[in-house]
Design a protein around this motif. Structure first.
Motif, PDB file in Angstrom:
ATOM      1  N   ARG A 286       0.832  -1.210   0.000  1.00 42.89           N
ATOM      2  CA  ARG A 286       0.000   0.000   0.000  1.00 42.89           C
ATOM      3  C   ARG A 286       0.865   1.258   0.000  1.00 42.89           C
ATOM      4  O   ARG A 286       0.591   2.209  -0.732  1.00 42.89           O
ATOM      5  N   GLU A 287       1.904   1.260   0.814  1.00 41.99           N
ATOM      6  CA  GLU A 287       2.813   2.412   0.851  1.00 41.99           C
ATOM      7  C   GLU A 287       3.513   2.586  -0.492  1.00 41.99           C
ATOM      8  O   GLU A 287       3.678   3.715  -0.970  1.00 41.99           O
ATOM      9  N   SER A 288       3.910   1.480  -1.100  1.00 43.32           N
ATOM     10  CA  SER A 288       4.596   1.535  -2.395  1.00 43.32           C
ATOM     11  C   SER A 288       3.672   2.062  -3.484  1.00 43.32           C
ATOM     12  O   SER A 288       4.070   2.905  -4.305  1.00 43.32           O
ATOM     13  N   VAL A 289       2.435   1.570  -3.505  1.00 41.26           N
ATOM     14  CA  VAL A 289       1.460   2.034  -4.496  1.00 41.26           C
ATOM     15  C   VAL A 289       1.241   3.530  -4.363  1.00 41.26           C
ATOM     16  O   VAL A 289       1.177   4.265  -5.362  1.00 41.26           O
ATOM     17  N   ASP A 290       1.137   4.018  -3.132  1.00 41.34           N
ATOM     18  CA  ASP A 290       0.933   5.455  -2.903  1.00 41.34           C
ATOM     19  C   ASP A 290       2.103   6.260  -3.448  1.00 41.34           C
ATOM     20  O   ASP A 290       1.908   7.308  -4.095  1.00 41.34           O
ATOM     21  N   MET A 291       3.331   5.801  -3.206  1.00 39.78           N
ATOM     22  CA  MET A 291       4.513   6.518  -3.679  1.00 39.78           C
ATOM     23  C   MET A 291       4.585   6.506  -5.207  1.00 39.78           C
ATOM     24  O   MET A 291       4.928   7.517  -5.840  1.00 39.78           O
ATOM     25  N   ILE A 292       4.274   5.361  -5.801  1.00 41.25           N
ATOM     26  CA  ILE A 292       4.331   5.236  -7.263  1.00 41.25           C
ATOM     27  C   ILE A 292       3.299   6.146  -7.919  1.00 41.25           C
ATOM     28  O   ILE A 292       3.608   6.881  -8.868  1.00 41.25           O
ATOM     29  N   ARG A 293       2.093   6.130  -7.411  1.00 45.26           N
ATOM     30  CA  ARG A 293       1.041   6.965  -7.982  1.00 45.26           C
ATOM     31  C   ARG A 293       1.305   8.448  -7.740  1.00 45.26           C
ATOM     32  O   ARG A 293       1.003   9.289  -8.600  1.00 45.26           O
ATOM     33  N   ALA A 294       1.873   8.780  -6.576  1.00 47.37           N
ATOM     34  CA  ALA A 294       2.187  10.182  -6.277  1.00 47.37           C
ATOM     35  C   ALA A 294       3.213  10.739  -7.255  1.00 47.37           C
ATOM     36  O   ALA A 294       3.237  11.941  -7.533  1.00 47.37           O
ATOM     37  N   ALA A 295       4.056   9.856  -7.795  1.00 45.34           N
ATOM     38  CA  ALA A 295       5.075  10.274  -8.759  1.00 45.34           C
ATOM     39  C   ALA A 295       4.529  10.316 -10.184  1.00 45.34           C
ATOM     40  O   ALA A 295       5.251  10.666 -11.123  1.00 45.34           O
ATOM     41  N   GLY A 296       3.258   9.942 -10.362  1.00 48.56           N
ATOM     42  CA  GLY A 296       2.660   9.953 -11.686  1.00 48.56           C
ATOM     43  C   GLY A 296       2.892   8.677 -12.474  1.00 48.56           C
ATOM     44  O   GLY A 296       2.598   8.618 -13.671  1.00 48.56           O
ATOM     45  N   ALA A 297       3.401   7.642 -11.791  1.00 47.00           N
ATOM     46  CA  ALA A 297       3.635   6.357 -12.448  1.00 47.00           C
ATOM     47  C   ALA A 297       2.478   5.405 -12.140  1.00 47.00           C
ATOM     48  O   ALA A 297       1.569   5.733 -11.377  1.00 47.00           O
ATOM     49  N   GLU A 298       2.553   4.216 -12.731  1.00 49.12           N
ATOM     50  CA  GLU A 298       1.458   3.250 -12.612  1.00 49.12           C
ATOM     51  C   GLU A 298       1.947   1.935 -12.016  1.00 49.12           C
ATOM     52  O   GLU A 298       2.840   1.297 -12.581  1.00 49.12           O
ATOM     53  N   PRO A 299       1.400   1.504 -10.881  1.00 50.11           N
ATOM     54  CA  PRO A 299       1.757   0.174 -10.366  1.00 50.11           C
ATOM     55  C   PRO A 299       1.214  -0.902 -11.304  1.00 50.11           C
ATOM     56  O   PRO A 299       0.019  -0.926 -11.606  1.00 50.11           O
ATOM     57  N   ALA A 300       2.093  -1.768 -11.803  1.00 55.56           N
ATOM     58  CA  ALA A 300       1.691  -2.753 -12.807  1.00 55.56           C
ATOM     59  C   ALA A 300       1.453  -4.135 -12.211  1.00 55.56           C
ATOM     60  O   ALA A 300       0.637  -4.905 -12.718  1.00 55.56           O
ATOM     61  N   ALA A 301       2.178  -4.463 -11.146  1.00 50.66           N
ATOM     62  CA  ALA A 301       2.062  -5.784 -10.521  1.00 50.66           C
ATOM     63  C   ALA A 301       2.893  -5.798  -9.253  1.00 50.66           C
ATOM     64  O   ALA A 301       3.719  -4.915  -9.020  1.00 50.66           O
ATOM     65  N   VAL A 302       2.649  -6.814  -8.439  1.00 51.65           N
ATOM     66  CA  VAL A 302       3.499  -7.098  -7.284  1.00 51.65           C
ATOM     67  C   VAL A 302       4.106  -8.473  -7.518  1.00 51.65           C
ATOM     68  O   VAL A 302       3.408  -9.415  -7.898  1.00 51.65           O
ATOM     69  N   LEU A 303       5.415  -8.580  -7.314  1.00 47.96           N
ATOM     70  CA  LEU A 303       6.125  -9.839  -7.510  1.00 47.96           C
ATOM     71  C   LEU A 303       6.729 -10.267  -6.185  1.00 47.96           C
ATOM     72  O   LEU A 303       7.523  -9.530  -5.597  1.00 47.96           O
ATOM     73  N   ILE A 304       6.331 -11.444  -5.688  1.00 58.50           N
ATOM     74  CA  ILE A 304       6.833 -11.937  -4.413  1.00 58.50           C
ATOM     75  C   ILE A 304       7.439 -13.324  -4.586  1.00 58.50           C
ATOM     76  O   ILE A 304       7.231 -13.976  -5.608  1.00 58.50           O
ATOM     77  N   ALA A 305       8.170 -13.753  -3.579  1.00 61.01           N
ATOM     78  CA  ALA A 305       8.810 -15.062  -3.649  1.00 61.01           C
ATOM     79  C   ALA A 305       7.829 -16.177  -3.326  1.00 61.01           C
ATOM     80  O   ALA A 305       7.704 -17.148  -4.076  1.00 61.01           O
ATOM     81  N   LEU A 306       7.123 -16.057  -2.181  1.00 62.78           N
ATOM     82  CA  LEU A 306       6.245 -17.136  -1.744  1.00 62.78           C
ATOM     83  C   LEU A 306       4.886 -16.595  -1.324  1.00 62.78           C
ATOM     84  O   LEU A 306       4.791 -15.689  -0.500  1.00 62.78           O
ATOM     85  N   ASP A 307       3.846 -17.155  -1.905  1.00 68.66           N
ATOM     86  CA  ASP A 307       2.468 -16.849  -1.521  1.00 68.66           C
ATOM     87  C   ASP A 307       2.017 -17.921  -0.532  1.00 68.66           C
ATOM     88  O   ASP A 307       1.840 -19.079  -0.897  1.00 68.66           O
ATOM     89  N   ARG A 308       1.821 -17.509   0.728  1.00 68.97           N
ATOM     90  CA  ARG A 308       1.414 -18.470   1.758  1.00 68.97           C
ATOM     91  C   ARG A 308      -0.044 -18.901   1.592  1.00 68.97           C
ATOM     92  O   ARG A 308      -0.477 -19.849   2.247  1.00 68.97           O
ATOM     93  N   MET A 309      -0.795 -18.214   0.734  1.00 69.22           N
ATOM     94  CA  MET A 309      -2.200 -18.568   0.453  1.00 69.22           C
ATOM     95  C   MET A 309      -2.987 -18.707   1.763  1.00 69.22           C
ATOM     96  O   MET A 309      -3.760 -19.640   1.951  1.00 69.22           O
ATOM     97  N   GLU A 310      -2.785 -17.735   2.641  1.00 69.78           N
ATOM     98  CA  GLU A 310      -3.290 -17.819   4.005  1.00 69.78           C
ATOM     99  C   GLU A 310      -4.250 -16.686   4.311  1.00 69.78           C
ATOM    100  O   GLU A 310      -3.967 -15.526   4.022  1.00 69.78           O
TER     101      GLU A 310
END
Length: 219
Positions: free
Chosen positions: A133-157
């Motif tokens: 959420r913090e990253s999305v806010d910073m990216i959008r504040a700069a006029g850029a577009e969040p395209a995806a989030v890439l993580i190592a492991l999804d705990r599916m929890e």
């Protein structure tokens, strides 16, 4: 991709980044496994981890212009993945944030390339989704577009407390809230498959505990 996912699980186990036993999570749950990407702390394992990130991102088909790593683990992950992508013929810029704003030199909280275009956020896991959420806010504040989030492991929890568990996992909630895909190198299903089919007797003994945990908290 299924082969890559199983390779990643095996790699994480060998590097002792993915461990089995009894661990207390941030939510206070007793988990039969623990994944800590901070333990990829030498050049060889970090380089291999970055190649897994890069291969997964390229295979996803997501269009992107640059990478962003949220402090602190994301800083190393984004920079290493940019190196791996360049080695694969995809030279990509990256940026990351400081926790505290710098009041001298270039100032501000963003370090590296200017946030622009379609940006992929790279982190290790998503627990509460705060850093995303913090990253999305910073990216959008700069006029850029969040395209995806890439993580190592999804705990599916599922998040929440026993008796009041949410319907969706933290990963699903992030994807729904921001309307962007969350891509993982591997997930809990891949871990269970590894324990069922690929692991030796010692690791295979943890299969039932992981299955019970997945039944209680999984999506």
């Amino acid at each position: 991709m299924s082969d890559l996912r199983q390779e990643f699980i095996a790699f994480s186990v060998k590097a002792e980044v993915l461990k089995f036993g009894q661990f207390t999570t941030k939510a206070g749950r007793q988990s039969p496994y623990f994944f800590n990407a901070g333990l990829f702390h030498d050049g060889a394992t970090l380089g291999q981890l970055a190649r897994f990130y890069a291969q997964t991102l390229l295979a996803s088909g997501v269009e992107f212009d640059m990478l962003f790593g949220p402090a602190y683990k994301g800083i190393t992950l984004a920079s290493a993945t940019a190196v791996a992508l360049a080695a694969m013929g995809r030279d990509t810029s990256f940026a990351y944030n400081r926790k505290e704003a710098k009041d001298h030199g270039e100032g501000g909280t963003i370090v590296g390339a200017k946030l622009a275009g379609k940006v992929v956020i790279i982190d290790d896991v998503i627990s509460a989704g705060t850093s995303v959420r913090e990253s999305v806010d910073m990216i959008r504040a700069a006029g850029a577009e969040p395209a995806a989030v890439l993580i190592a492991l999804d705990r599916m929890e599922r998040s929440g407390k026993d008796g009041a568990l949410s319907e969706h996992s933290a990963v699903q909630q992030v994807a729904k809230e921001f309307g962007i895909p969350v891509i993982s190198i591997a997930n809990l299903d891949d871990l269970f498959t590894y324990l069922s089919n690929e692991a030796g007797a010692d690791l295979g003994a943890h299969k039932d505990a992981v299955a019970a945990y997945r039944k209680q908290y999984g999506v």
